[in-house]
Design a protein around this motif. Structure first.
Motif, short mmCIF file in Angstrom:
data_model
loop_
_atom_site.label_atom_id
_atom_site.label_comp_id
_atom_site.label_asym_id
_atom_site.label_seq_id
_atom_site.Cartn_x
_atom_site.Cartn_y
_atom_site.Cartn_z
N GLY A 12 -35.24 -19.69 33.00
CA GLY A 12 -35.58 -18.35 33.45
C GLY A 12 -36.20 -17.57 32.30
O GLY A 12 -37.09 -18.06 31.61
N PRO A 13 -35.71 -16.35 32.04
CA PRO A 13 -36.28 -15.55 30.95
C PRO A 13 -35.80 -15.98 29.56
O PRO A 13 -36.32 -15.51 28.55
CB PRO A 13 -35.78 -14.13 31.27
CG PRO A 13 -34.50 -14.35 32.00
CD PRO A 13 -34.69 -15.62 32.81
N LEU A 14 -34.82 -16.89 29.51
CA LEU A 14 -34.25 -17.30 28.24
C LEU A 14 -35.09 -18.40 27.61
O LEU A 14 -35.25 -19.49 28.17
CB LEU A 14 -32.80 -17.78 28.45
CG LEU A 14 -31.99 -18.09 27.19
CD1 LEU A 14 -31.83 -16.84 26.34
CD2 LEU A 14 -30.63 -18.66 27.58
N HIS A 15 -35.62 -18.13 26.44
CA HIS A 15 -36.45 -19.08 25.69
C HIS A 15 -35.52 -19.92 24.80
O HIS A 15 -35.13 -19.51 23.72
CB HIS A 15 -37.46 -18.32 24.84
CG HIS A 15 -38.62 -19.14 24.39
ND1 HIS A 15 -39.72 -18.62 23.75
CD2 HIS A 15 -38.87 -20.48 24.50
CE1 HIS A 15 -40.58 -19.58 23.48
NE2 HIS A 15 -40.08 -20.71 23.91
N VAL A 16 -35.15 -21.11 25.27
CA VAL A 16 -34.10 -21.91 24.63
C VAL A 16 -34.63 -22.74 23.47
O VAL A 16 -33.98 -22.86 22.44
CB VAL A 16 -33.42 -22.82 25.67
CG1 VAL A 16 -32.30 -23.63 25.03
CG2 VAL A 16 -32.87 -22.00 26.82
N LEU A 17 -35.80 -23.35 23.63
CA LEU A 17 -36.44 -24.11 22.56
C LEU A 17 -37.78 -23.46 22.26
O LEU A 17 -38.60 -23.26 23.15
CB LEU A 17 -36.63 -25.58 22.96
CG LEU A 17 -35.35 -26.38 23.22
CD1 LEU A 17 -35.70 -27.78 23.73
CD2 LEU A 17 -34.48 -26.47 21.97
N LYS A 18 -38.01 -23.18 20.98
CA LYS A 18 -39.17 -22.38 20.58
C LYS A 18 -40.04 -23.14 19.58
O LYS A 18 -40.03 -22.87 18.38
CB LYS A 18 -38.71 -21.06 19.97
CG LYS A 18 -37.80 -20.23 20.88
CD LYS A 18 -37.24 -19.02 20.15
CE LYS A 18 -36.29 -18.24 21.03
NZ LYS A 18 -35.67 -17.09 20.33
N GLY A 19 -40.73 -24.15 20.08
CA GLY A 19 -41.66 -24.87 19.22
C GLY A 19 -40.98 -25.87 18.30
O GLY A 19 -41.30 -25.93 17.11
N VAL A 20 -40.08 -26.68 18.83
CA VAL A 20 -39.36 -27.67 18.03
C VAL A 20 -40.24 -28.89 17.79
O VAL A 20 -40.80 -29.46 18.74
CB VAL A 20 -38.04 -28.09 18.72
CG1 VAL A 20 -37.37 -29.22 17.94
CG2 VAL A 20 -37.11 -26.90 18.85
N SER A 21 -40.35 -29.29 16.54
CA SER A 21 -41.07 -30.52 16.17
C SER A 21 -40.17 -31.36 15.27
O SER A 21 -39.52 -30.83 14.37
CB SER A 21 -42.37 -30.19 15.43
OG SER A 21 -43.27 -29.51 16.27
N LEU A 22 -40.16 -32.66 15.55
CA LEU A 22 -39.21 -33.54 14.85
C LEU A 22 -39.58 -34.98 15.15
O LEU A 22 -40.10 -35.29 16.22
CB LEU A 22 -37.80 -33.25 15.36
CG LEU A 22 -36.62 -34.03 14.78
CD1 LEU A 22 -36.40 -33.63 13.32
CD2 LEU A 22 -35.36 -33.72 15.60
N SER A 23 -39.34 -35.87 14.20
CA SER A 23 -39.49 -37.30 14.47
C SER A 23 -38.25 -38.02 13.99
O SER A 23 -37.63 -37.63 13.00
CB SER A 23 -40.74 -37.86 13.79
OG SER A 23 -40.64 -37.75 12.38
N VAL A 24 -37.88 -39.06 14.72
CA VAL A 24 -36.71 -39.87 14.38
C VAL A 24 -37.15 -41.32 14.31
O VAL A 24 -37.66 -41.87 15.30
CB VAL A 24 -35.58 -39.71 15.42
CG1 VAL A 24 -34.36 -40.53 15.02
CG2 VAL A 24 -35.21 -38.23 15.58
N GLU A 25 -36.96 -41.94 13.16
CA GLU A 25 -37.39 -43.32 12.95
C GLU A 25 -36.35 -44.30 13.47
O GLU A 25 -35.17 -43.97 13.59
CB GLU A 25 -37.63 -43.57 11.45
CG GLU A 25 -38.68 -42.67 10.82
CD GLU A 25 -40.10 -43.03 11.21
OE1 GLU A 25 -40.29 -44.14 11.76
OE2 GLU A 25 -41.01 -42.22 10.96
N LYS A 26 -36.80 -45.53 13.75
CA LYS A 26 -35.87 -46.59 14.16
C LYS A 26 -34.82 -46.80 13.06
O LYS A 26 -35.14 -46.86 11.87
CB LYS A 26 -36.63 -47.89 14.39
CG LYS A 26 -37.38 -47.94 15.71
CD LYS A 26 -36.44 -48.23 16.86
CE LYS A 26 -37.18 -48.33 18.19
NZ LYS A 26 -38.00 -49.54 18.30
#
Length: 240
Positions: A12-26
């Motif tokens: 709804g109006p709640l912005h829960v994630l705001k441009g998250v960037s991330l990588s996880v290697e094996k």
């Protein structure tokens, strides 16, 4: 690898994630820490495709999770997820609970599914509980059964969402020991946790979430010994 690029998520109006960037290697263990409502659990749901995203991109081994062309059920076979609540079928034994997904999803024969389930239950220390019903297990044992159930699908990645938060303090250790075992075996894991000692001991990297963003990302030594952001410092003061 898991690649997360500029992900945004609203409820709804709640912005829960705001441009998250991330990588996880094996083979990497990443712990997500932060206060309640900071977006950690929502991020896990988005990785597994259980929640849609409004903007950005999440890919697992090059497959875009939220693309219309993606067979999400097929992709989820690679991504095991364990929640705070174990949600076992009470009328099935421990063995039958763990056999269910290999039989229904992977189309294994009953014999094959039973072999897989027994192996994974022994793996997490429940080899003597095969014929027990979930109600006869302690909370820690039930959570380990849930981990065995996820492992029975032979995932490449495991996501853990506060798997100790519903447990009595004396039962937390046995579940954390199971996660330690998986990390030593090279399982790629993303762990949302309030257990700071665990995050510090087991993680390759720690991501501190605050208000829907990753405010700080680094090795456990960097985050716990030399945090740079005031929000991280304040959180660790209250959490440790």
């Amino acid at each position: 690898m898991i690649q997360i690029e500029d992900v945004h998520k609203h409820f709804g109006p709640l912005h829960v994630l705001k441009g998250v960037s991330l990588s996880v290697e094996k083979g990497e263990v990443l712990s997500m820490i932060g206060g309640s409502g900071s977006g950690k659990s929502t991020m896990l749901m988005c990785i597994n495709g259980l929640e849609a995203i409004e903007k950005g991109r999440i890919s697992v081994d090059g497959v875009e999770v939220h693309a219309k062309s993606t067979d999400i059920n097929r992709l989820r076979r690679k991504i095991g997820i364990v929640f705070q609540q174990w949600n076992a079928f009470p009328h099935l034994t421990v063995l039958e609970n763990v056999m269910l997904a290999p039989r229904k999803v992977l189309r294994k024969s009953r014999h094959e599914a039973e072999e897989i389930a027994i192996e994974q239950l022994r793996h997490v220390g429940l080899g003597e509980k095969l014929k027990s019903f979930p109600s006869r297990l302690s909370g820690g044992q039930q959570q380990r059964m849930a981990i065995a159930r996820a492992l029975a699908m032979s995932p490449d990645y495991m996501l853990f969402d506060e798997v100790t938060s519903a447990l009595d303090p004396q039962l937390v250790g046995e579940v954390l020991d199971t996660l330690r075992m998986l990390s030593h075996e090279g399982m790629t894991m993303i762990v949302v946790t309030h257990e700071m000692r665990f995050a510090r001991e087991v993680s390759d990297r720690v991501a501190f979430f605050c208000k829907g963003q990753i405010h700080e990302l680094g090795t456990p030594d960097q985050i716990f010994e030399s945090p740079e952001r005031p929000e991280t410092i304040d959180f660790l003061r209250s959490a440790i």
